[in-house]
Scaffold this active site. Structure first.
Site, mmCIF file in Angstrom:
data_model
loop_
_atom_site.group_PDB
_atom_site.id
_atom_site.type_symbol
_atom_site.label_atom_id
_atom_site.label_comp_id
_atom_site.label_asym_id
_atom_site.label_seq_id
_atom_site.Cartn_x
_atom_site.Cartn_y
_atom_site.Cartn_z
ATOM 1 N N PHE A 11 -20.508 -8.374 6.543
ATOM 2 C CA PHE A 11 -20.130 -7.232 6.081
ATOM 3 C C PHE A 11 -18.700 -7.725 5.263
ATOM 4 O O PHE A 11 -18.958 -7.781 3.765
ATOM 5 C CB PHE A 11 -19.175 -6.482 7.156
ATOM 6 C CG PHE A 11 -18.253 -5.132 6.730
ATOM 7 C CD1 PHE A 11 -17.988 -4.149 5.978
ATOM 8 C CD2 PHE A 11 -17.332 -5.419 7.560
ATOM 9 C CE1 PHE A 11 -17.182 -3.683 5.266
ATOM 10 C CE2 PHE A 11 -15.851 -5.037 7.007
ATOM 11 C CZ PHE A 11 -16.305 -3.450 6.008
ATOM 12 N N TYR A 145 -12.698 -12.166 22.749
ATOM 13 C CA TYR A 145 -12.708 -12.109 21.361
ATOM 14 C C TYR A 145 -10.487 -12.206 21.109
ATOM 15 O O TYR A 145 -10.927 -12.446 20.748
ATOM 16 C CB TYR A 145 -12.996 -10.521 21.094
ATOM 17 C CG TYR A 145 -12.621 -10.677 19.288
ATOM 18 C CD1 TYR A 145 -13.589 -11.549 18.695
ATOM 19 C CD2 TYR A 145 -11.836 -9.734 18.884
ATOM 20 C CE1 TYR A 145 -13.434 -11.305 17.194
ATOM 21 C CE2 TYR A 145 -11.838 -8.965 17.587
ATOM 22 C CZ TYR A 145 -13.077 -10.455 16.564
ATOM 23 O OH TYR A 145 -11.974 -10.015 15.414
ATOM 24 N N LYS A 149 -9.147 -15.512 19.211
ATOM 25 C CA LYS A 149 -8.847 -15.398 17.327
ATOM 26 C C LYS A 149 -7.453 -16.207 17.565
ATOM 27 O O LYS A 149 -7.138 -17.210 17.238
ATOM 28 C CB LYS A 149 -8.737 -14.050 17.052
ATOM 29 C CG LYS A 149 -9.915 -14.126 16.918
ATOM 30 C CD LYS A 149 -10.232 -14.795 15.226
ATOM 31 C CE LYS A 149 -11.560 -14.018 15.346
ATOM 32 N NZ LYS A 149 -12.406 -14.352 13.497
HETATM 33 P P1 NAD Z 1 -19.793 -9.732 10.748
HETATM 34 O O1 NAD Z 1 -20.821 -9.567 11.653
HETATM 35 O O2 NAD Z 1 -20.184 -8.579 9.374
HETATM 36 O O3 NAD Z 1 -20.108 -11.160 10.186
HETATM 37 C C1 NAD Z 1 -19.395 -12.016 11.003
HETATM 38 C C2 NAD Z 1 -21.079 -13.313 10.191
HETATM 39 O O4 NAD Z 1 -20.627 -14.414 10.685
HETATM 40 C C3 NAD Z 1 -22.577 -12.578 9.413
HETATM 41 O O5 NAD Z 1 -22.951 -13.144 8.448
HETATM 42 C C4 NAD Z 1 -23.331 -13.451 10.918
HETATM 43 O O6 NAD Z 1 -24.192 -14.083 11.219
HETATM 44 C C5 NAD Z 1 -22.363 -15.167 10.856
HETATM 45 N N1 NAD Z 1 -21.486 -15.925 11.485
HETATM 46 C C6 NAD Z 1 -21.307 -15.650 12.969
HETATM 47 N N2 NAD Z 1 -21.785 -16.671 14.046
HETATM 48 C C7 NAD Z 1 -21.858 -17.578 13.309
HETATM 49 C C8 NAD Z 1 -22.209 -18.986 13.680
HETATM 50 N N3 NAD Z 1 -22.528 -19.415 14.643
HETATM 51 N N4 NAD Z 1 -22.054 -19.679 12.319
HETATM 52 C C9 NAD Z 1 -22.849 -19.341 10.950
HETATM 53 N N5 NAD Z 1 -22.466 -18.531 11.048
HETATM 54 C C10 NAD Z 1 -21.626 -16.974 11.753
HETATM 55 O O7 NAD Z 1 -17.939 -8.720 10.914
HETATM 56 P P2 NAD Z 1 -17.368 -8.652 9.918
HETATM 57 O O8 NAD Z 1 -16.755 -7.673 10.045
HETATM 58 O O9 NAD Z 1 -17.409 -8.850 8.423
HETATM 59 O O10 NAD Z 1 -16.051 -10.010 10.477
HETATM 60 C C11 NAD Z 1 -16.025 -11.105 9.802
HETATM 61 C C12 NAD Z 1 -14.313 -11.599 10.005
HETATM 62 O O11 NAD Z 1 -13.327 -10.822 10.260
HETATM 63 C C13 NAD Z 1 -14.858 -12.077 11.579
HETATM 64 O O12 NAD Z 1 -14.542 -13.441 11.763
HETATM 65 C C14 NAD Z 1 -13.594 -10.990 12.076
HETATM 66 O O13 NAD Z 1 -13.527 -11.828 13.521
HETATM 67 C C15 NAD Z 1 -12.646 -10.512 11.363
HETATM 68 N N6 NAD Z 1 -12.369 -9.665 11.188
HETATM 69 C C16 NAD Z 1 -13.031 -8.581 11.310
HETATM 70 C C17 NAD Z 1 -12.554 -7.287 11.359
HETATM 71 C C18 NAD Z 1 -13.431 -6.257 10.949
HETATM 72 O O14 NAD Z 1 -12.714 -4.843 11.490
HETATM 73 N N7 NAD Z 1 -14.513 -6.111 10.626
HETATM 74 C C19 NAD Z 1 -11.381 -7.231 12.395
HETATM 75 C C20 NAD Z 1 -10.793 -8.310 12.480
HETATM 76 C C21 NAD Z 1 -11.036 -9.567 12.070
#
Ligand code: NAD
Length: 306
Positions: A11, A145, A149
């Site tokens: 995302f 989780y 982080k």
């Molecule tokens: P998401 O799940 O859409 O994106 C994560 C991506 O990482 C996915 O495309 C997944 O396929 C890939 N991935 C997962 N494990 C993997 C691995 N072992 N090797 C390679 N690729 C891998 O999630 P998001 O919401 O886009 O989150 C992205 C980042 O932002 C994350 O680190 C998350 O912790 C952080 N984050 C997100 C939010 C939120 O509200 N969405 C809030 C705080 C932090």
């Protein structure tokens, strides 16, 4: 600049890739497509389907690409999943992060080498006594989780110190916007919207008073663009500093979609933070970032993207 974005099929990562390409950077994406999708991949970015837990594979990619910047978004980003079975979350978010850092330390090239990381203001502080939280609020995660982080941040600081590259760590609030997976566990806006669109009642876990701070993905992406040049070894909260309850999200979406049914109230999930708001004054002071898209604008924008 050559930039590797991990999680670039996900995302937030996919929007970051788009923005970097628009700015004229050369972008390489690493993703294992576990929660990301091919359809999110930007065609102008080179794509490696690889798992960051696989050090050999990661080293090979970095040896070939020699990036100046790494923007690290790949992670398992689900609180409840991490509570039920924590090891995969630790493996990806801590050891996977260490693998990426090791590869970057070895093969990163250029004068302005830097590592940009997506941490979470919504989980590293746990349930703080005082809100909104600042970067100095004690880190007391209440889920694996959140812990993953916190430790990821420490691993980054260590490699940055030893191998002499800069880092910027962003602690995000709840991020929402197009491409968020409505079938995921996180992402209240996407989940509620996905259900309401087909006439189904979303479940609110608890009585609706649980709060989060919300930012539209475009604001978050802008921080990642500014972070390419500004902020040297900084940890920066991202957010509005405002408490938004689940009920407020439900009501805003119901209004936008003309949804008339009430939500289902289900038991509160332990491990979830109950009350958070994230103050981002430091980001404003240090890198000139502040959020622009209000919740009502963002929800309208999100609804109109379908
Ligand atoms: P998401 O799940 O859409 O994106 C994560 C991506 O990482 C996915 O495309 C997944 O396929 C890939 N991935 C997962 N494990 C993997 C691995 N072992 N090797 C390679 N690729 C891998 O999630 P998001 O919401 O886009 O989150 C992205 C980042 O932002 C994350 O680190 C998350 O912790 C952080 N984050 C997100 C939010 C939120 O509200 N969405 C809030 C705080 C932090």
């Amino acid at each position: 600049m050559k930039i590797i974005v991990t999680g670039g099929a996900g995302f937030i990562g996919s929007h970051v890739v788009d923005a970097y390409i628009k700015k004229g950077h050369q972008v390489v994406t690493i993703d294992n497509l576990s929660t990301g999708f091919r359809r999110n991949l930007n065609r102008r970015a080179k794509f490696y389907k690889a798992d960051i837990r696989n050090l050999k594979a990661v080293l090979k990619i970095f040896q070939k690409e020699k990036p100046t910047v790494v923007n690290h978004h790949a992670a398992i980003a689900e609180v409840v999943k991490s509570l039920k079975n924590p090891l995969p979350t630790y493996e990806v978010n801590i050891l996977g992060t260490a693998n990426v850092l090791l590869a970057f330390s070895q093969y990163g090239r250029g004068k302005n080498r830097r590592f940009i990381f997506s941490s979470t203001g919504g989980a590293v502080y746990g349930d703080p006594e005082k809100i909104p939280v600042t970067e100095n609020t004690p880190l007391k995660p209440i889920s694996p989780y959140g812990l993953s982080k916190v430790l990821g941040e420490e691993v980054i600081k260590f490699y940055s110190r030893i191998y002499d590259f800069d880092y910027v760590i962003f602690r995000y609030p709840n991020v929402y916007g197009p491409r968020q997976n409505p079938k995921g566990e996180a992402g209240v806006v996407a989940i509620f919207h996905g259900l309401m669109r087909v006439g189904k009642r979303p479940a609110i876990f608890g009585d609706g008073t649980k709060t989060r701070d919300y930012c539209h993905v475009e604001d978050v992406v802008r921080a990642n663009v500014i972070g390419l040049r500004r902020g040297r070894n900084e940890i920066l909260n991202i957010g509005w500093g405002k408490k938004i309850s689940d009920q407020m999200i439900f009501d805003a979406l119901a209004k936008e979609l003309g949804f008339k049914k009430p939500p289902i109230y289900a038991p509160f999930k332990s491990g979830e933070v109950y009350r958070i708001a994230i103050r981002a004054e430091k980001a404003k002071r240090v890198i000139g970032w502040k959020p622009r898209i209000t919740l009502s604008e963002g929800i309208r924008k999100y609804s109109n993207s379908f």
